[in-house]
Design a protein around this motif. Structure first.
Motif, PDB file in Angstrom:
ATOM      1  N   LEU A 128      38.638 -34.959 -31.641  1.00 35.43           N
ATOM      2  CA  LEU A 128      37.431 -34.965 -32.469  1.00 35.43           C
ATOM      3  C   LEU A 128      37.483 -35.993 -33.573  1.00 35.43           C
ATOM      4  CD1 LEU A 128      36.705 -31.126 -32.758  1.00 35.43           C
ATOM      5  CD2 LEU A 128      35.954 -32.753 -31.012  1.00 35.43           C
ATOM      6  N   GLY A 129      38.677 -36.195 -34.161  1.00 35.78           N
ATOM      7  CA  GLY A 129      38.792 -37.169 -35.247  1.00 35.78           C
ATOM      8  C   GLY A 129      38.480 -38.573 -34.782  1.00 35.78           C
ATOM      9  N   SER A 130      39.030 -38.967 -33.619  1.00 36.66           N
ATOM     10  CA  SER A 130      38.765 -40.302 -33.091  1.00 36.66           C
ATOM     11  C   SER A 130      37.304 -40.458 -32.704  1.00 36.66           C
ATOM     12  CB  SER A 130      39.665 -40.565 -31.880  1.00 36.66           C
ATOM     13  OG  SER A 130      41.030 -40.555 -32.258  1.00 36.66           O
ATOM     14  N   TRP A 131      36.751 -39.408 -32.100  1.00 38.73           N
ATOM     15  CA  TRP A 131      35.351 -39.488 -31.692  1.00 38.73           C
ATOM     16  C   TRP A 131      34.409 -39.516 -32.896  1.00 38.73           C
ATOM     17  CZ3 TRP A 131      33.108 -41.373 -27.756  1.00 38.73           C
ATOM     18  CH2 TRP A 131      33.744 -41.384 -26.517  1.00 38.73           C
ATOM     19  N   GLN A 132      34.794 -38.876 -33.995  1.00 44.21           N
ATOM     20  CA  GLN A 132      33.969 -38.971 -35.200  1.00 44.21           C
ATOM     21  C   GLN A 132      33.889 -40.415 -35.680  1.00 44.21           C
ATOM     22  OE1 GLN A 132      35.486 -36.960 -38.670  1.00 44.21           O
ATOM     23  NE2 GLN A 132      33.848 -37.731 -40.006  1.00 44.21           N
ATOM     24  N   ALA A 133      35.054 -41.086 -35.739  1.00 42.20           N
ATOM     25  CA  ALA A 133      35.069 -42.479 -36.199  1.00 42.20           C
ATOM     26  C   ALA A 133      34.277 -43.377 -35.255  1.00 42.20           C
ATOM     27  CB  ALA A 133      36.524 -42.955 -36.318  1.00 42.20           C
ATOM     28  N   THR A 134      34.442 -43.157 -33.960  1.00 40.69           N
ATOM     29  CA  THR A 134      33.706 -43.964 -32.991  1.00 40.69           C
ATOM     30  C   THR A 134      32.206 -43.698 -33.075  1.00 40.69           C
ATOM     31  OG1 THR A 134      35.594 -43.986 -31.485  1.00 40.69           O
ATOM     32  CG2 THR A 134      33.430 -44.428 -30.526  1.00 40.69           C
ATOM     33  N   ALA A 135      31.831 -42.433 -33.159  1.00 38.13           N
ATOM     34  CA  ALA A 135      30.417 -42.080 -33.232  1.00 38.13           C
ATOM     35  C   ALA A 135      29.763 -42.653 -34.488  1.00 38.13           C
ATOM     36  CB  ALA A 135      30.249 -40.563 -33.201  1.00 38.13           C
ATOM     37  N   GLU A 136      30.494 -42.663 -35.602  1.00 39.20           N
ATOM     38  CA  GLU A 136      29.926 -43.202 -36.830  1.00 39.20           C
ATOM     39  C   GLU A 136      29.682 -44.700 -36.710  1.00 39.20           C
ATOM     40  OE1 GLU A 136      32.703 -41.949 -39.772  1.00 39.20           O
ATOM     41  OE2 GLU A 136      31.725 -40.002 -40.093  1.00 39.20           O
ATOM     42  N   ARG A 137      30.605 -45.434 -36.079  1.00 42.27           N
ATOM     43  CA  ARG A 137      30.415 -46.875 -35.901  1.00 42.27           C
ATOM     44  C   ARG A 137      29.271 -47.152 -34.919  1.00 42.27           C
ATOM     45  NH1 ARG A 137      36.065 -49.803 -34.935  1.00 42.27           N
ATOM     46  NH2 ARG A 137      34.649 -51.624 -35.072  1.00 42.27           N
ATOM     47  N   VAL A 138      29.221 -46.370 -33.855  1.00 49.61           N
ATOM     48  CA  VAL A 138      28.119 -46.525 -32.901  1.00 49.61           C
ATOM     49  C   VAL A 138      26.779 -46.220 -33.569  1.00 49.61           C
ATOM     50  CG1 VAL A 138      27.069 -45.527 -30.831  1.00 49.61           C
ATOM     51  CG2 VAL A 138      29.509 -46.118 -30.840  1.00 49.61           C
TER      52      VAL A 138
END
Length: 472
Positions: A128-138
């Protein structure tokens, strides 16, 4: 998972999309290649978070209130939410029963304002932590592209749905016509609209907009000068052949019924039938520009015209029912309910009540039957109405009992009106007794009517066929 590759993939797709919807769909499709999560993009449009793109699920909510669910919380606060156990978060909106975790991030414009959210939900383990960072950049790239394309906007079908709700809520024909015209202009993107509706005398121009533009003003002037027959020809053509549009190109002369509109400067016109041929009308949507209204726009106008007629028919049906509920079915006069409301607003010293009783009416019923008595009452009602002044009101409050409510400046004026009523009754071979009373300061309407009745009974005792003013 190579999250940098996810971001590169999404970034590469965004410039190729030419609309906000396509941008959102491309983002969801790119992310779905790298995760089994249920993915959705919701954008804020007219007070709601509207789902613009999503991957498959048993239920995807078309719209969500901006303060509802985790998505609403993220949008309102402008901060991401990471929920490792959705069962522990009361704001979670279930779209499938096996969802375990959720990451929701705001979609921000370049100025940092939220325009929507990007939501991902997993049924199994996820970083979830990695996906949060990726989702925020996207989401940041998505927000910039959305703003570059003009920002979130309603589709025409969504506009039509919103306007249809406003039309349904209209409480008067005037409000309905205004709502219909506004809807036609908004959904079609043309400059103006005019609604033509039929009444007992034929097609009539409907209510103008609050601030009519030059084109609407010229159209109304030309149609009014052309006369009712021009409106009838335009309406008949629409009902006979169906909805149509013209491009108004030079070198192509208009048909005769369109000539007044051409003189007004119309170059693009949609004419859509409203309601049935014998009772309906036509919706004219026009522009001075030479445009090409596609068939989809005409179809939307047909849906709008259908909604307008449905709402208009409902309003007219309700008006008829209210009239029937407040009117005496025999004479058509209003009865005790409206009378009670009217005398409750009586002005002391200015509003006179005239209590009226038909002389010898019982003998008519006993000798000739109730049908003959009914004919007497109907004839008398028409005679009394004809003798009253404009603005005076006549009610039937009992079998052969009537009351007139009139506005006067002094008691003698009320007596003269009452005498006109007795003369009108004599002209049709009947006589009436009339008692007159004016409300006193602080007196209840019921007591005023009682004094008028007492004056009427005084006329009866004196031989009938006369007028008596109650003592002041």
């Amino acid at each position: 998972m190579d999250h940098q590759q996810v971001i590169r993939d999404v970034t590469a797709r965004l410039p190729m999309a030419s609309t906000v919807t396509e941008v959102c769909q491309a983002t969801v499709a790119a992310l779905a290649r790298y995760t089994p999560a249920t993915i959705a993009v919701l954008l804020h449009v007219r007070g709601r978070l509207r789902c613009v793109a999503a991957t498959g699920s048993w239920q995807v909510f078309a719209t969500v209130a901006p303060d509802a669910g985790i998505v609403g919380r993220v949008y309102t606060r402008g901060k991401s939410a990471v929920v490792p156990d959705v069962a522990a978060d009361l704001d979670h909106i279930p779209v499938r029963p096996d969802v375990a975790a959720e990451v929701c991030v705001p979609v921000l414009d370049p100025a940092g304002r939220a325009v929507g959210v990007l939501d991902l939900q997993w049924t199994g383990p996820a970083d979830l932590g990695s996906w949060q960072a990726t989702a925020e950049r996207v989401a940041g790239r998505l927000g910039a592209r959305i703003v570059a394309l003009g920002g979130p906007a309603e589709s025409r079908s969504e506009k039509l749905l919103r306007h249809a709700a406003a039309m349904t809520a209209a409480s008067t024909e005037w409000d309905l016509m205004a709502a219909t015209i506004g809807a036609a202009r908004d959904v079609s993107a043309l400059a103006t609209a005019i609604l033509v509706l039929a009444d007992r005398t034929g097609p009539q121009l409907g209510a103008p907009t609050v601030a009519p533009g030059e084109l609407e003003t010229r159209m109304r002037a030309e149609l009014a000068e052309a006369g009712p027959q021009a409106l009838r020809r335009i309406t008949d053509r629409a009902h006979r052949y169906g909805a149509g549009y013209t491009l108004g190109e030079s070198g192509h002369p208009p048909t005769a019924e369109h000539e007044p509109l051409v003189r007004a400067g119309v170059r693009t016109l949609m004419a859509v039938p409203v309601g049935p041929p014998e009772r309906g009308g036509v919706l004219l949507v026009a522009d001075e520009r030479l445009l090409r209204p596609d068939p989809t726009t005409v179809n939307l106008m047909e849906l709008l015209a259908g909604q307008a007629w449905s709402c208009l028919d409902r309003l007219r049906t309700l008006d008829r029912l209210r009239e029937q509920a407040s009117s005496d079915p025999l004479t058509g006069l209003r009865h005790t309910g409206p009378f009670g409301q009217r005398i409750a607003t009586a002005t002391p010293g200015r509003t006179a009540l005239l209590a009226i009783d038909v002389d010898g009416f019982k003998s008519v019923n006993d000798t000739y039957g109730h049908q003959a008595g009914d004919r007497v009452l109907v004839g008398l009602a028409r005679a009394l109405e004809g003798a009253l002044r404009q603005g005076d009101e006549l009610y039937r409050i009992g079998g052969d009992e009537f009351v007139a409510v009139i506005e006067v400046t002094r008691p003698e004026e009320a007596v003269r009106v009452a005498e006109r009523l007795t003369e009108a009754a004599r002209r049709i071979g009947r006589t009436i007794s009339v008692g007159v009373a004016l409300p006193r300061p602080g007196e209840s309407p019921e007591l005023t009517l009682r004094r008028a009745d007492q004056a009427l009974y005084a006329v009866k005792r004196q031989g009938r066929d006369g007028v008596q003013l109650s003592a002041a």
